[in-house]
Design a protein around this motif. Structure first.
Motif, PDB file in Angstrom:
ATOM      1  N   ILE A 156      -9.547  -2.600  56.318  1.00  0.00           N
ATOM      2  CA  ILE A 156      -8.925  -2.583  57.641  1.00  0.00           C
ATOM      3  C   ILE A 156      -7.511  -2.013  57.537  1.00  0.00           C
ATOM      4  O   ILE A 156      -6.852  -2.162  56.510  1.00  0.00           O
ATOM      5  N   GLY A 157      -7.099  -1.373  58.613  1.00  0.00           N
ATOM      6  CA  GLY A 157      -5.783  -0.751  58.596  1.00  0.00           C
ATOM      7  C   GLY A 157      -5.231  -0.561  60.001  1.00  0.00           C
ATOM      8  O   GLY A 157      -5.783  -1.075  60.992  1.00  0.00           O
ATOM      9  N   ILE A 158      -4.146   0.169  60.062  1.00  0.00           N
ATOM     10  CA  ILE A 158      -3.423   0.361  61.316  1.00  0.00           C
ATOM     11  C   ILE A 158      -3.145   1.845  61.523  1.00  0.00           C
ATOM     12  O   ILE A 158      -3.347   2.654  60.615  1.00  0.00           O
ATOM     13  N   SER A 159      -2.692   2.177  62.700  1.00  0.00           N
ATOM     14  CA  SER A 159      -2.371   3.580  62.999  1.00  0.00           C
ATOM     15  C   SER A 159      -1.201   3.595  63.969  1.00  0.00           C
ATOM     16  O   SER A 159      -1.078   2.702  64.814  1.00  0.00           O
ATOM     17  N   ASN A 160      -0.361   4.597  63.826  1.00  0.00           N
ATOM     18  CA  ASN A 160       0.795   4.765  64.712  1.00  0.00           C
ATOM     19  C   ASN A 160       1.804   3.617  64.602  1.00  0.00           C
ATOM     20  O   ASN A 160       2.481   3.282  65.579  1.00  0.00           O
ATOM     21  N   GLN A 181      -2.339   5.197  59.517  1.00  0.00           N
ATOM     22  CA  GLN A 181      -2.583   6.602  59.871  1.00  0.00           C
ATOM     23  C   GLN A 181      -1.574   7.020  60.937  1.00  0.00           C
ATOM     24  O   GLN A 181      -1.505   6.429  62.003  1.00  0.00           O
ATOM     25  N   VAL A 182      -0.768   8.019  60.606  1.00  0.00           N
ATOM     26  CA  VAL A 182       0.290   8.462  61.519  1.00  0.00           C
ATOM     27  C   VAL A 182       0.362   9.987  61.551  1.00  0.00           C
ATOM     28  O   VAL A 182      -0.157  10.652  60.653  1.00  0.00           O
ATOM     29  N   GLU A 183       1.049  10.526  62.559  1.00  0.00           N
ATOM     30  CA  GLU A 183       1.290  11.967  62.565  1.00  0.00           C
ATOM     31  C   GLU A 183       2.243  12.292  61.415  1.00  0.00           C
ATOM     32  O   GLU A 183       3.302  11.675  61.277  1.00  0.00           O
ATOM     33  N   GLU A 205      -1.817   7.904  55.845  1.00  0.00           N
ATOM     34  CA  GLU A 205      -2.820   8.948  56.084  1.00  0.00           C
ATOM     35  C   GLU A 205      -2.291   9.843  57.192  1.00  0.00           C
ATOM     36  O   GLU A 205      -1.876   9.351  58.245  1.00  0.00           O
ATOM     37  N   ALA A 206      -2.296  11.143  56.938  1.00  0.00           N
ATOM     38  CA  ALA A 206      -1.702  12.088  57.892  1.00  0.00           C
ATOM     39  C   ALA A 206      -2.688  12.499  58.966  1.00  0.00           C
ATOM     40  O   ALA A 206      -3.796  12.936  58.660  1.00  0.00           O
ATOM     41  N   TYR A 207      -2.282  12.374  60.236  1.00  0.00           N
ATOM     42  CA  TYR A 207      -3.078  12.991  61.310  1.00  0.00           C
ATOM     43  C   TYR A 207      -2.303  14.151  61.901  1.00  0.00           C
ATOM     44  O   TYR A 207      -1.103  14.296  61.673  1.00  0.00           O
ATOM     45  N   SER A 208      -3.020  14.990  62.635  1.00  0.00           N
ATOM     46  CA  SER A 208      -2.446  16.240  63.167  1.00  0.00           C
ATOM     47  C   SER A 208      -1.633  16.976  62.091  1.00  0.00           C
ATOM     48  O   SER A 208      -0.507  17.413  62.346  1.00  0.00           O
ATOM     49  N   PRO A 209      -2.195  17.122  60.890  1.00  0.00           N
ATOM     50  CA  PRO A 209      -1.411  17.672  59.770  1.00  0.00           C
ATOM     51  C   PRO A 209      -1.052  19.134  59.959  1.00  0.00           C
ATOM     52  O   PRO A 209      -0.104  19.624  59.341  1.00  0.00           O
ATOM     53  N   LEU A 210      -1.814  19.821  60.811  1.00  0.00           N
ATOM     54  CA  LEU A 210      -1.537  21.242  61.043  1.00  0.00           C
ATOM     55  C   LEU A 210      -0.696  21.422  62.299  1.00  0.00           C
ATOM     56  O   LEU A 210      -0.436  22.536  62.734  1.00  0.00           O
ATOM     57  N   GLY A 211      -0.323  20.316  62.896  1.00  0.00           N
ATOM     58  CA  GLY A 211       0.477  20.382  64.111  1.00  0.00           C
ATOM     59  C   GLY A 211      -0.370  20.273  65.361  1.00  0.00           C
ATOM     60  O   GLY A 211       0.078  20.628  66.450  1.00  0.00           O
ATOM     61  N   THR A 212      -1.620  19.817  65.218  1.00  0.00           N
ATOM     62  CA  THR A 212      -2.620  19.639  66.277  1.00  0.00           C
ATOM     63  C   THR A 212      -2.970  20.983  66.926  1.00  0.00           C
ATOM     64  O   THR A 212      -2.426  22.022  66.549  1.00  0.00           O
ATOM     65  N   SER A 213      -3.907  20.971  67.871  1.00  0.00           N
ATOM     66  CA  SER A 213      -4.338  22.243  68.474  1.00  0.00           C
ATOM     67  C   SER A 213      -3.272  22.709  69.472  1.00  0.00           C
ATOM     68  O   SER A 213      -2.449  21.930  69.932  1.00  0.00           O
ATOM     69  N   GLY A 214      -3.275  23.985  69.765  1.00  0.00           N
ATOM     70  CA  GLY A 214      -2.306  24.513  70.728  1.00  0.00           C
ATOM     71  C   GLY A 214      -1.097  25.073  70.022  1.00  0.00           C
ATOM     72  O   GLY A 214      -1.144  25.433  68.860  1.00  0.00           O
ATOM     73  N   GLN A 215       0.002  25.101  70.749  1.00  0.00           N
ATOM     74  CA  GLN A 215       1.194  25.799  70.290  1.00  0.00           C
ATOM     75  C   GLN A 215       1.746  25.344  68.946  1.00  0.00           C
ATOM     76  O   GLN A 215       2.165  26.149  68.135  1.00  0.00           O
ATOM     77  N   LYS A 216       1.701  24.003  68.750  1.00  0.00           N
ATOM     78  CA  LYS A 216       2.359  23.468  67.561  1.00  0.00           C
ATOM     79  C   LYS A 216       1.688  23.953  66.273  1.00  0.00           C
ATOM     80  O   LYS A 216       2.309  24.122  65.255  1.00  0.00           O
ATOM     81  N   THR A 217       0.330  24.196  66.348  1.00  0.00           N
ATOM     82  CA  THR A 217      -0.399  24.692  65.182  1.00  0.00           C
ATOM     83  C   THR A 217       0.190  26.029  64.759  1.00  0.00           C
ATOM     84  O   THR A 217       0.415  26.291  63.588  1.00  0.00           O
ATOM     85  N   THR A 218       0.466  26.880  65.739  1.00  0.00           N
ATOM     86  CA  THR A 218       1.036  28.197  65.462  1.00  0.00           C
ATOM     87  C   THR A 218       2.382  28.026  64.761  1.00  0.00           C
ATOM     88  O   THR A 218       2.682  28.737  63.826  1.00  0.00           O
ATOM     89  N   LEU A 219       3.160  27.066  65.220  1.00  0.00           N
ATOM     90  CA  LEU A 219       4.470  26.847  64.625  1.00  0.00           C
ATOM     91  C   LEU A 219       4.382  26.621  63.111  1.00  0.00           C
ATOM     92  O   LEU A 219       5.058  27.274  62.343  1.00  0.00           O
TER      93      LEU A 219
END
Ligand code: NDP
Ligand code: DGU
Length: 287
Positions: A156-160, A181-183, A205-219
């Protein structure tokens, strides 16, 4: 096929260091998740990250069963939704039924905030109880601890959870969360939180490691530092970012429906520390 490094959790269980994420954004996309998971499993992924709130546990479970891979070789994470903090056991049982699995490898409290009425945190009508009002995340965690006795959840664990919320929770834990699990990515390294989790034996644990979908991924992909390191080490920008996570000692879940990217993302440089030592000084400089 890629040999994925594992991390050992504070309860002795092992978690693959790289997984496929199933958040398809809002709304939906559940119908695409079955194919994504099957394709990922075929390409060597053994960790699938979903949540009750993603509305696709059914498709994830179906893919796990149809893959032909033994259940014990696949690591399935799902999460308690914000609006179910007052009914942890029932919500957990619902997740098990939706997944159609006998057990869940990792069950996370999706967010510390309970939502009294709303489908999700993004709902403009969401009613969030004031701090200290029941159920607090401490009460919710106590109910999650009880799930371990059912034998139907391995960890069991937590997130954010931030440094502040984690410090509030820890003195009340009978079971220290196995995972938070956090960004997390080079633009958001959360150095203090990483240190606290390391000290307490909690795997970040990393989530949205690529910067999530959309603009931030490009960044992240266009970052000259990341590109330059990739060119020097013969890795793509995504591999630089994901290798940085794993070399730093954090597990990572990335979402992709594109088979070539699945192959790319799972080929992390687990053994050598090259990316970490090249990227970290820049990250620290930018904080
Ligand atoms: N606990 C929580 O509160 C949260 C958990 N999560 C979890 O983390 C997972 C990953 O985070 P998520 O927000 O989805 O975002 P990611 O950072 O994983 O980015 C996903 C985006 O990156 C694209 N992409 C993937 N690989 C590559 C690549 N190699 N090169 C270029 N682009 C690429 C994908 O496109 P395409 O699919 O078209 O290939 C998609 O648009 C989620 O799916 C979910 O499981 C996410 C948010 C919050
Ligand atoms: O896991 C992904 C994210 O946490 C996402 O599930 C939430 O932000 C959700 O959109 C919500 O509104 O609660």
């Amino acid at each position: 096929m890629a040999d994925i490094p594992h991390f050992t959790l504070n309860d002795g269980n092992k978690i693959p260091s790289v997984g496929i994420g199933c958040w398809m954004g809002i709304p939906g996309g559940a119908e695409r998740v079955y194919n994504m998971c099957l394709k990922a499993l075929k390409n060597g992924y053994r960790l699938i990250d979903t949540a009750n709130g993603y509305g696709n546990e059914k498709q994830v479970g179906q893919a796990v069963r149809d893959s032909g891979i033994p259940r014990e070789d696949i690591y399935v994470t799902t999460k308690l939704p914000n609006n179910d903090h007052h009914r942890v056991q029932e919500s957990f049982d619902e997740s098990l039924r939706s997944l159609g699995l006998d057990y869940i490898d990792l069950y996370l409290m999706h967010w510390p905030q309970a939502c009294i009425s709303a489908v999700s945190m993004a709902d403009p009508d969401a009613v969030i109880p004031p701090p200290g009002e029941s159920p607090t995340f401490i009460e919710t965690w106590r109910d999650m601890e009880k799930l371990l006795a059912t034998g139907k959840v391995r960890s069991i664990g937590i997130s954010n959870f931030s440094v502040r919320t984690l410090n509030e929770l820890l003195p009340h834990c009978q079971v220290v969360p196995a995972v938070n699990q956090v960004e997390l990515h080079p633009c958001l390294p959360s150095i203090e939180l990483k240190k606290l989790c390391d000290d307490k034996g909690i795997l970040l644990e990393a989530y949205s490691p690529l910067g999530t979908s959309g603009q931030k991924t490009t960044l992240l992909h266009e970052s000259p530092i990341i590109r330059e390191i990739g060119e020097r080490l013969g890795a793509t920008p995504a591999q630089v970012v994901l290798s940085w996570d794993v070399q730093r000692g954090t597990a990572v879940v990335a979402k992709t429906e594109t088979e070539s990217r699945m192959k790319e993302n799972i080929t992390v440089r687990g053994a050598s520390n090259l990316v970490y030592s090249a990227l970290t000084p820049n990250v620290l400089q930018n904080e």
